[in-house]
Design an enzyme around this catalytic site. Structure first.
Site, PDB file in Angstrom:
ATOM      1  N   GLN A 166      15.390 -51.188 -25.867  1.00 27.69           N
ATOM      2  CA  GLN A 166      14.088 -51.815 -26.112  1.00 27.69           C
ATOM      3  C   GLN A 166      12.995 -51.058 -25.356  1.00 27.69           C
ATOM      4  OE1 GLN A 166      15.510 -55.614 -24.892  1.00 27.69           O
ATOM      5  NE2 GLN A 166      16.079 -54.904 -22.859  1.00 27.69           N
ATOM      6  N   ASP A 197      15.703 -60.139 -15.295  1.00 25.06           N
ATOM      7  CA  ASP A 197      14.682 -60.187 -14.240  1.00 25.06           C
ATOM      8  C   ASP A 197      15.209 -60.882 -12.984  1.00 25.06           C
ATOM      9  OD1 ASP A 197      14.095 -63.155 -14.541  1.00 25.06           O
ATOM     10  OD2 ASP A 197      13.602 -62.465 -16.540  1.00 25.06           O
ATOM     11  N   GLU A 235      23.641 -58.572 -18.119  1.00 24.54           N
ATOM     12  CA  GLU A 235      22.400 -58.078 -18.744  1.00 24.54           C
ATOM     13  C   GLU A 235      22.720 -56.764 -19.457  1.00 24.54           C
ATOM     14  OE1 GLU A 235      18.888 -58.695 -19.137  1.00 24.54           O
ATOM     15  OE2 GLU A 235      19.158 -56.791 -20.176  1.00 24.54           O
ATOM     16  N   ASP A 280      26.962 -55.679 -22.757  1.00 26.05           N
ATOM     17  CA  ASP A 280      26.567 -56.618 -23.814  1.00 26.05           C
ATOM     18  C   ASP A 280      27.199 -57.996 -23.563  1.00 26.05           C
ATOM     19  OD1 ASP A 280      26.053 -57.992 -26.149  1.00 26.05           O
ATOM     20  OD2 ASP A 280      26.530 -56.295 -27.454  1.00 26.05           O
ATOM     21  N   GLY A 281      26.347 -59.006 -23.517  1.00 20.58           N
ATOM     22  CA  GLY A 281      26.821 -60.365 -23.269  1.00 20.58           C
ATOM     23  C   GLY A 281      27.722 -60.898 -24.370  1.00 20.58           C
ATOM     24  N   ASP A 335      19.968 -66.672 -21.120  1.00 20.73           N
ATOM     25  CA  ASP A 335      18.558 -66.394 -20.793  1.00 20.73           C
ATOM     26  C   ASP A 335      18.200 -65.089 -21.490  1.00 20.73           C
ATOM     27  OD1 ASP A 335      16.141 -65.780 -19.661  1.00 20.73           O
ATOM     28  OD2 ASP A 335      16.833 -65.798 -17.593  1.00 20.73           O
ATOM     29  N   SER A 336      18.029 -65.195 -22.803  1.00 25.79           N
ATOM     30  CA  SER A 336      17.919 -63.980 -23.620  1.00 25.79           C
ATOM     31  C   SER A 336      16.520 -63.792 -24.178  1.00 25.79           C
ATOM     32  CB  SER A 336      18.898 -64.071 -24.792  1.00 25.79           C
ATOM     33  OG  SER A 336      18.412 -64.992 -25.739  1.00 25.79           O
ATOM     34  N   THR A 337      16.318 -62.644 -24.770  1.00 28.31           N
ATOM     35  CA  THR A 337      15.122 -62.400 -25.568  1.00 28.31           C
ATOM     36  C   THR A 337      15.243 -63.194 -26.876  1.00 28.31           C
ATOM     37  OG1 THR A 337      16.321 -60.365 -26.072  1.00 28.31           O
ATOM     38  CG2 THR A 337      14.404 -60.140 -24.701  1.00 28.31           C
ATOM     39  N   PRO A 342      19.050 -56.763 -29.778  1.00 28.00           N
ATOM     40  CA  PRO A 342      20.331 -56.968 -29.099  1.00 28.00           C
ATOM     41  C   PRO A 342      20.677 -58.441 -28.885  1.00 28.00           C
ATOM     42  CG  PRO A 342      18.687 -56.063 -27.563  1.00 28.00           C
ATOM     43  CD  PRO A 342      18.089 -56.017 -28.941  1.00 28.00           C
TER      44      PRO A 342
HETATM   45  N1  SAM Z   1      12.657 -65.524 -20.375  1.00 28.26           N
HETATM   46  C1  SAM Z   1      12.670 -64.629 -21.439  1.00 28.26           C
HETATM   47  C2  SAM Z   1      12.331 -65.234 -22.774  1.00 28.26           C
HETATM   48  O1  SAM Z   1      12.695 -66.383 -23.054  1.00 28.26           O
HETATM   49  O2  SAM Z   1      11.642 -64.560 -23.560  1.00 28.26           O
HETATM   50  C3  SAM Z   1      13.909 -63.848 -21.380  1.00 28.26           C
HETATM   51  C4  SAM Z   1      13.859 -62.957 -20.194  1.00 28.26           C
HETATM   52  S1  SAM Z   1      15.204 -61.943 -19.884  1.00 28.26           S
HETATM   53  C5  SAM Z   1      14.294 -60.535 -19.322  1.00 28.26           C
HETATM   54  C6  SAM Z   1      15.922 -61.529 -21.448  1.00 28.26           C
HETATM   55  C7  SAM Z   1      16.965 -60.436 -21.338  1.00 28.26           C
HETATM   56  O3  SAM Z   1      17.978 -60.599 -22.313  1.00 28.26           O
HETATM   57  C8  SAM Z   1      16.409 -59.038 -21.531  1.00 28.26           C
HETATM   58  O4  SAM Z   1      16.382 -58.369 -20.307  1.00 28.26           O
HETATM   59  C9  SAM Z   1      17.395 -58.382 -22.523  1.00 28.26           C
HETATM   60  O5  SAM Z   1      17.728 -57.055 -22.194  1.00 28.26           O
HETATM   61  C10 SAM Z   1      18.580 -59.326 -22.421  1.00 28.26           C
HETATM   62  N2  SAM Z   1      19.492 -59.282 -23.567  1.00 28.26           N
HETATM   63  C11 SAM Z   1      19.168 -59.260 -24.885  1.00 28.26           C
HETATM   64  N3  SAM Z   1      20.279 -59.193 -25.628  1.00 28.26           N
HETATM   65  C12 SAM Z   1      21.337 -59.186 -24.773  1.00 28.26           C
HETATM   66  C13 SAM Z   1      22.751 -59.113 -24.944  1.00 28.26           C
HETATM   67  N4  SAM Z   1      23.308 -59.045 -26.170  1.00 28.26           N
HETATM   68  N5  SAM Z   1      23.531 -59.132 -23.828  1.00 28.26           N
HETATM   69  C14 SAM Z   1      22.985 -59.208 -22.590  1.00 28.26           C
HETATM   70  N6  SAM Z   1      21.646 -59.249 -22.365  1.00 28.26           N
HETATM   71  C15 SAM Z   1      20.835 -59.239 -23.449  1.00 28.26           C
END
Ligand code: SAM
Length: 283
Positions: A34, A89, A109, A140-141, A159-161, A166
């Site tokens: 990303q 984060d 993460e 990868d989660g 707590d994902s995007t 991803p």
């Molecule tokens: N609080 C935020 C929101 O609701 O928009 C989320 C913040 S946190 C930084 C989200 C994280 O999820 C990102 O750092 C991203 O890299 C991670 N992420 C996305 N897909 C993932 C996956 N398949 N496995 C592990 N982490 C993942």
């Protein structure tokens, strides 16, 4: 969209936008997963943006991080083993580790650069990273949960995007089935579930997929989050083999750590359902 003085995130889906006035862009990089940007804002401290979407600001992240962790931890009788999927984060990890009953918290993460930039620009969120109970993995989660030892976890926090890129595979029945298998009896899964005002269809489909994976009762908790679309956010909580009636109110009232948003009243309030949400979710 950004110009020299504002970072503005436009939400096509809801025809709205949220903007913060910025002093300068501090960092920008494209990782294999990303694009991450960091801004210094005039009133909200530092701001992390991933693929154009605001993730964390210094000023309002406590709302999200506290509500992603404490309601679930005060619902479970004693969560010893916790996994956070995403959350790079480290703010959710910090809140989880405020609970003495937690013996191990693994943050999974996918993008190590999110954590490295958080360490640099949001050091306060990373202050529990050296806790001996913390483990930080950069994988990868989805794969992690698929390979997780059965019945080994008490709490999974997703707590994902948003459900694109991803994170897309973190919102479907296959992923929830992996979570269900990994949880012990009474274990809880809680996942950020976007804005009830504009993403009700997503919340509904998450609940259907969670149910099809074996989870029983579900609760969607509401809380404010100014830097996310509409400013109104939610998380959805489900439990394995037990219902979700009530929480440990006495434990929450006598908690031995500081919070800025979470308390017993806010927990109760977060569980209250607006009429249109109740109707849409068939409650
Ligand atoms: N609080 C935020 C929101 O609701 O928009 C989320 C913040 S946190 C930084 C989200 C994280 O999820 C990102 O750092 C991203 O890299 C991670 N992420 C996305 N897909 C993932 C996956 N398949 N496995 C592990 N982490 C993942």
């Amino acid at each position: 969209m950004s110009d020299s003085t504002w970072f503005t995130e436009q939400h096509e889906h809801s025809g709205s936008s949220i903007g913060f006035r910025v002093k300068q862009k501090l960092h920008s990089e494209k990782t294999p997963f990303q694009t991450i940007e960091i801004y210094d804002t005039t009133d909200w401290g530092k701001l992390m943006v991933i693929d154009g979407c605001m993730m964390v600001s210094s000023r309002d992240n406590f709302l999200y991080h506290e509500m992603m962790s404490h309601p679930a931890l005060f619902t479970h009788a004693r969560a010893k083993r916790v996994v956070i999927i995403g959350g790079g984060d480290c703010g959710t990890l910090r809140e989880v580790l405020r609970h003495d009953e937690v013996e191990k918290a693994v943050q999974v993460e996918i993008d190590e650069r999110v954590t490295r930039l958080a360490e640099k620009y949001f050091p306060e969120l990373c202050e529990a990273n050296d806790d001996p109970r913390a483990e930080l993995l950069f994988i990868d989660g989805i794969k992690y949960m698929a390979e997780c030892e059965p019945e080994s976890l008490d709490l999974i926090i997703v707590d994902s995007t948003d459900p694109v890129g991803p994170a897309e595979g973190l919102f479907n029945a296959a992923f929830y089935t992996s979570c269900y298998k990994a949880l012990r009896h009474g274990g809880i899964l809680v996942q950020q579930s976007e804005s009830p005002l504009v993403h009700l269809d997503l919340i509904k489909s998450m609940r259907v997929a969670m149910k099809s994976a074996g989870f029983q009762s579900a609760k969607t908790l509401n809380f404010p989050q100014p830097c996310y679309p509409t400013g109104w956010w939610s998380c959805t909580m489900v439990r394995k083999g037990a219902d979700l009636a009530g929480f440990r109110e006495r434990g929450a009232a006598s908690k031995q750590f500081p919070t800025r948003y979470y308390n017993v009243d806010m927990h109760r309030a977060a569980l209250a359902m607006p009429e249109f949400v109740r109707e849409a979710l068939g409650e």
